[in-house]
Write a protein that holds these residues in place. Structure first.
Motif, mmCIF file in Angstrom:
data_model
loop_
_atom_site.group_PDB
_atom_site.id
_atom_site.type_symbol
_atom_site.label_atom_id
_atom_site.label_comp_id
_atom_site.label_asym_id
_atom_site.label_seq_id
_atom_site.Cartn_x
_atom_site.Cartn_y
_atom_site.Cartn_z
ATOM 1 N N SER A 52 29.399 -20.385 4.032
ATOM 2 C CA SER A 52 29.496 -21.172 5.260
ATOM 3 C C SER A 52 29.332 -22.661 4.969
ATOM 4 O O SER A 52 29.964 -23.503 5.619
ATOM 5 C CB SER A 52 28.447 -20.715 6.277
ATOM 6 O OG SER A 52 27.128 -20.980 5.819
ATOM 7 N N GLU A 53 28.495 -23.003 3.975
ATOM 8 C CA GLU A 53 28.328 -24.407 3.606
ATOM 9 C C GLU A 53 29.580 -24.933 2.895
ATOM 10 O O GLU A 53 29.965 -26.095 3.078
ATOM 11 C CB GLU A 53 27.098 -24.569 2.721
ATOM 12 C CG GLU A 53 25.781 -24.313 3.446
ATOM 13 C CD GLU A 53 24.570 -24.551 2.565
ATOM 14 O OE1 GLU A 53 24.749 -24.877 1.372
ATOM 15 O OE2 GLU A 53 23.438 -24.419 3.075
ATOM 16 N N ALA B 80 32.580 -23.843 3.494
ATOM 17 C CA ALA B 80 33.555 -24.005 4.573
ATOM 18 C C ALA B 80 33.303 -25.297 5.347
ATOM 19 O O ALA B 80 34.251 -26.003 5.737
ATOM 20 C CB ALA B 80 33.502 -22.806 5.514
ATOM 21 N N ALA B 81 32.042 -25.635 5.573
ATOM 22 C CA ALA B 81 31.710 -26.874 6.274
ATOM 23 C C ALA B 81 32.178 -28.089 5.470
ATOM 24 O O ALA B 81 32.672 -29.074 6.036
ATOM 25 C CB ALA B 81 30.209 -26.949 6.532
ATOM 26 N N LEU B 82 32.031 -28.030 4.147
ATOM 27 C CA LEU B 82 32.532 -29.097 3.290
ATOM 28 C C LEU B 82 34.045 -29.222 3.439
ATOM 29 O O LEU B 82 34.585 -30.335 3.551
ATOM 30 C CB LEU B 82 32.174 -28.809 1.833
ATOM 31 C CG LEU B 82 32.874 -29.675 0.779
ATOM 32 C CD1 LEU B 82 32.390 -31.114 0.873
ATOM 33 C CD2 LEU B 82 32.638 -29.119 -0.621
ATOM 34 N N VAL C 130 35.905 -28.479 5.946
ATOM 35 C CA VAL C 130 36.210 -29.099 7.236
ATOM 36 C C VAL C 130 36.048 -30.611 7.139
ATOM 37 O O VAL C 130 36.893 -31.380 7.625
ATOM 38 C CB VAL C 130 35.306 -28.523 8.340
ATOM 39 C CG1 VAL C 130 35.453 -29.322 9.630
ATOM 40 C CG2 VAL C 130 35.627 -27.051 8.588
ATOM 41 N N GLU C 131 34.967 -31.065 6.511
ATOM 42 C CA GLU C 131 34.757 -32.507 6.330
ATOM 43 C C GLU C 131 35.917 -33.141 5.562
ATOM 44 O O GLU C 131 36.377 -34.240 5.887
ATOM 45 C CB GLU C 131 33.457 -32.762 5.568
ATOM 46 C CG GLU C 131 32.188 -32.652 6.365
ATOM 47 C CD GLU C 131 31.000 -33.162 5.564
ATOM 48 O OE1 GLU C 131 30.909 -34.384 5.339
ATOM 49 O OE2 GLU C 131 30.174 -32.316 5.146
ATOM 50 N N GLN D 175 39.055 -33.417 7.636
ATOM 51 C CA GLN D 175 38.880 -34.513 8.592
ATOM 52 C C GLN D 175 39.018 -35.874 7.923
ATOM 53 O O GLN D 175 39.348 -36.867 8.574
ATOM 54 C CB GLN D 175 37.520 -34.391 9.274
ATOM 55 C CG GLN D 175 37.418 -33.205 10.219
ATOM 56 C CD GLN D 175 36.015 -32.977 10.760
ATOM 57 O OE1 GLN D 175 35.032 -33.486 10.197
ATOM 58 N NE2 GLN D 175 35.902 -32.202 11.817
ATOM 59 N N LYS E 73 33.807 -17.471 -0.709
ATOM 60 C CA LYS E 73 33.955 -18.906 -0.464
ATOM 61 C C LYS E 73 35.394 -19.231 -0.081
ATOM 62 O O LYS E 73 35.654 -19.980 0.867
ATOM 63 C CB LYS E 73 33.555 -19.702 -1.699
ATOM 64 C CG LYS E 73 32.093 -19.614 -2.097
ATOM 65 C CD LYS E 73 31.836 -20.478 -3.333
ATOM 66 C CE LYS E 73 30.424 -20.346 -3.862
ATOM 67 N NZ LYS E 73 30.182 -21.227 -5.027
ATOM 68 N N ALA F 243 38.091 -21.301 8.144
ATOM 69 C CA ALA F 243 37.683 -22.527 8.836
ATOM 70 C C ALA F 243 38.823 -23.526 8.965
ATOM 71 O O ALA F 243 38.988 -24.164 10.012
ATOM 72 C CB ALA F 243 36.505 -23.161 8.107
#
Length: 269
Positions: free
Chosen positions: A95-96, A98-100, A102-103, A106, A132, A139
């Protein structure tokens, strides 16, 4: 600036040109990326070694997440297609990772490289690395995920000269199943092994160019879709800097090099 659908589609398409692999040079800062773009490269990657070494940090140790995102935000504003080397995602929590991702999207990034090698020479369990990849694709499905296995890099492949061994094939199959858009096997350099691997994949193959391996034309003939330069340009720049200083000290010839105004122009000012 969020990556546009047109940009992500264009980047993916560069991996599907039979006989014309994407040559992806790897930058470590804005000036190196801008210079490569000015030289005509449509897509540019980053080199995790270059980014880490420039910041005085170790590569592959999950120490450069902030530096990687910061550079992506700067380069993502430029007009070229940007793929980021994100080591192993700087985390073992899908999940971390995936958050990276997304960043990065963006910030304008269209591709990401995720490796399964660890700093101690071991490998991330294949199911974890596949998780991963799957988390990133869930995401930000538009992001091109290049799933890298370090079986050759870390000495875990038991192949002969004619093809990759079972561990490499097992990992690549898992990463493809998880949704990887491409796969990367740095260290694989034997033409027969490369050709055999290409024939067994359902996604594009990325190969790391090496001075002792096949040239770009031969790799194209083998069906390789993407050829990365990794940290080669950064290491070459270091060698050139030291060599230039030595030449000045010894009274030897120096140059040619870009002028002050040429480098200043890379900043867009």
């Amino acid at each position: 600036m969020t990556a546009t659908p047109a940009a992500t589609t264009r980047f993916a398409a560069l991996h599907h040109r039979p006989g014309h692999p994407l040559l992806l040079p790897n930058a470590w800062d804005h000036a190196s990326a801008a210079a490569l773009a000015a030289a005509g490269h449509l897509a540019i990657g980053t080199t995790s070694l270059g980014v880490a070494a420039a910041a005085g940090l170790p590569d592959g140790a999950a120490a450069t997440r902030a530096e990687t995102v910061r550079l992506a935000r700067r380069l993502g504003r430029d007009g070229f297609l940007l793929s980021v080397d994100a080591e192993s995602g700087f985390s073992d929590d899908p999940s971390e990772v995936a958050a990276l991702a997304v960043e990065l999207v963006q910030a304008g990034v269209v591709g990401i490289n995720l490796e399964d090698g660890r700093p101690d020479g071991g490998l991330t369990p294949s199911d974890l690395h596949a998780a991963k990849v799957a988390a990133v694709k869930a995401a930000v499905p538009e992001l091109f995920v290049n799933a890298r296995t370090d079986t050759y890099w870390c000495g875990h492949d038991d192949s002969g000269s004619d093809g990759p061994g079972p561990e490499t094939l097992r990992r690549l199959a898992a990463y493809q199943e998880a949704g990887a858009d491409g796969v990367f096997v740095p260290g694989l350099a034997g033409p027969a092994a490369i050709g055999r691997l290409v024939g067994g994949l359902s996604v594009p193959l990325n190969i790391l160019w090496t001075p002792t391996g096949p040239g770009l034309a031969e790799l194209a003939g083998l069906g390789v879709a993407r050829v990365s330069l990794g940290s080669l340009l950064y290491r070459s720049a270091l060698a050139a800097a030291v060599g230039t200083a030595a030449a000045v000290a010894s009274g030897g010839p120096v140059g040619p090099v870009p002028g002050y105004a040429d480098v200043q122009a890379l900043s867009g000012r």
